[in-house]
Design an enzyme around this catalytic site. Structure first.
Site, PDB file in Angstrom:
ATOM      1  N   GLU A 104       0.778  -1.205   0.008  1.00 47.97           N
ATOM      2  CA  GLU A 104       0.193   0.014  -0.025  1.00 47.97           C
ATOM      3  C   GLU A 104       0.864   1.272   0.023  1.00 47.97           C
ATOM      4  O   GLU A 104       2.052   1.121   0.134  1.00 47.97           O
ATOM      5  CB  GLU A 104      -0.886  -0.115   1.159  1.00 47.97           C
ATOM      6  CG  GLU A 104      -1.998  -1.027   1.151  1.00 47.97           C
ATOM      7  CD  GLU A 104      -2.952  -1.325   2.116  1.00 47.97           C
ATOM      8  OE1 GLU A 104      -2.835  -0.544   3.222  1.00 47.97           O
ATOM      9  OE2 GLU A 104      -3.941  -1.983   1.985  1.00 47.97           O
ATOM     10  N   CYS A 149      -9.497  -9.622  -6.507  1.00 46.52           N
ATOM     11  CA  CYS A 149     -10.410  -8.503  -7.041  1.00 46.52           C
ATOM     12  C   CYS A 149     -10.709  -8.402  -8.418  1.00 46.52           C
ATOM     13  O   CYS A 149      -9.706  -9.183  -9.185  1.00 46.52           O
ATOM     14  CB  CYS A 149      -9.693  -7.355  -6.497  1.00 46.52           C
ATOM     15  SG  CYS A 149      -8.301  -6.568  -7.219  1.00 46.52           S
ATOM     16  N   CYS A 151      -7.224  -7.756 -10.497  1.00 52.26           N
ATOM     17  CA  CYS A 151      -6.234  -8.958 -10.477  1.00 52.26           C
ATOM     18  C   CYS A 151      -6.854 -10.290 -11.393  1.00 52.26           C
ATOM     19  O   CYS A 151      -6.109 -10.739 -12.041  1.00 52.26           O
ATOM     20  CB  CYS A 151      -6.075  -9.573  -9.007  1.00 52.26           C
ATOM     21  SG  CYS A 151      -5.061  -8.468  -7.844  1.00 52.26           S
ATOM     22  N   GLU A 159      -1.568 -10.358  -5.284  1.00 54.87           N
ATOM     23  CA  GLU A 159      -1.776 -11.198  -6.622  1.00 54.87           C
ATOM     24  C   GLU A 159      -1.086 -10.720  -7.790  1.00 54.87           C
ATOM     25  O   GLU A 159      -0.178 -11.468  -8.515  1.00 54.87           O
ATOM     26  CB  GLU A 159      -3.099 -11.637  -7.091  1.00 54.87           C
ATOM     27  CG  GLU A 159      -3.996 -12.292  -6.274  1.00 54.87           C
ATOM     28  CD  GLU A 159      -4.717 -11.429  -5.131  1.00 54.87           C
ATOM     29  OE1 GLU A 159      -4.215 -10.201  -4.700  1.00 54.87           O
ATOM     30  OE2 GLU A 159      -6.091 -11.573  -4.824  1.00 54.87           O
TER      31      GLU A 159
HETATM   32  N1  THU Z   1      -6.045  -6.864  -1.579  1.00 58.04           N
HETATM   33  C1  THU Z   1      -5.084  -7.709  -2.368  1.00 58.04           C
HETATM   34  O1  THU Z   1      -3.958  -7.706  -2.019  1.00 58.04           O
HETATM   35  N2  THU Z   1      -5.917  -8.846  -2.892  1.00 58.04           N
HETATM   36  C2  THU Z   1      -7.256  -8.901  -3.233  1.00 58.04           C
HETATM   37  O2  THU Z   1      -7.579  -9.925  -3.741  1.00 58.04           O
HETATM   38  C3  THU Z   1      -8.035  -7.925  -2.468  1.00 58.04           C
HETATM   39  C4  THU Z   1      -7.581  -6.571  -1.684  1.00 58.04           C
HETATM   40  C5  THU Z   1      -5.177  -5.705  -1.110  1.00 58.04           C
HETATM   41  C6  THU Z   1      -5.550  -4.217  -1.739  1.00 58.04           C
HETATM   42  C7  THU Z   1      -5.455  -3.476  -0.356  1.00 58.04           C
HETATM   43  O3  THU Z   1      -3.913  -3.356  -0.083  1.00 58.04           O
HETATM   44  C8  THU Z   1      -6.113  -4.304   0.532  1.00 58.04           C
HETATM   45  O4  THU Z   1      -6.111  -5.435   0.263  1.00 58.04           O
HETATM   46  C9  THU Z   1      -7.475  -3.857   0.818  1.00 58.04           C
HETATM   47  O5  THU Z   1      -8.405  -3.735  -0.231  1.00 58.04           O
END
Ligand code: THU
Length: 165
Positions: A69, A117, A120, A80
């Site tokens: 982040e 998501c 991804c 991912e």
């Molecule tokens: N996030 C992922 O790394 N993978 C996912 O499949 C869903 C969301 C992360 C993005 C962000 O840093 C945090 O989770 C909250 O959305």
């Protein structure tokens, strides 16, 4: 029903469901463990939602990643994509066989499998289409069941791909 509508299209999507990591094939269990290990080093101070991912390549290598982040929120990236982009950068001509995803939230217990998501999913689709080989997606929560999709098609039906370009 509008007069001009001729039919309804239904799409069936399927996942294999397992009760726990103990029930997985050895290779899948190993990949999931690699994803789980990556949860601990995620850089997720803003969402406190820590995600780990592990990518299995056709050459047997496992490449891992986690969410990264940023204070300027959109600059971050999901676990991912961190893992799969790194895998593609290091091994550009090697097909991706599977992606495992693990999660730990500081605020709630995630008791259902985390599925990638939308962004991804589109990225995983790119590598599935590139090599024309299905990518298994192993999804887990902090506890509870594990879902396995045999291909990104199960998560992203009617996907946009290079065939349109
Ligand atoms: N996030 C992922 O790394 N993978 C996912 O499949 C869903 C969301 C992360 C993005 C962000 O840093 C945090 O989770 C909250 O959305």
């Amino acid at each position: 029903m509008a007069k001009s509508k001729i039919s309804k299209l239904s799409i069936l999507t399927e996942f294999d469901v397992y009760n726990s990591a103990k029930d997985l094939d050895k290779k899948d269990a190993e990949l999931l463990l690699a994803a789980q290990k990556m949860v601990k080093t995620a850089h997720a101070p803003y969402s406190e939602f820590h995600v780990g991912a592990a990518v299995l390549l056709e050459n047997g290598k496992i490449v891992t990643g986690n969410n990264q982040e940023n204070a300027a929120y959109p600059s971050g990236l999901c676990a991912e994509r961190v893992a799969i982009f790194y895998a593609s950068a290091q091994y550009p001509n090697v097909a991706v066989k599977a992606v495992a995803v693990a999660v730990k939230s500081k605020n709630i217990v995630i008791s259902e499998p985390l599925s990638p998501c939308g962004g991804c999913r589109q990225v995983i689709a790119e590598y599935e289409n590139m090599f024309e080989k299905p990518i298994r997606i192993i999804m887990s929560g902090e506890k509870g069941q594990i879902y396995i999709a045999k291909s990104i098609e199960s998560l992203l039906p009617l996907m946009f791909s290079k065939k349109y370009l």
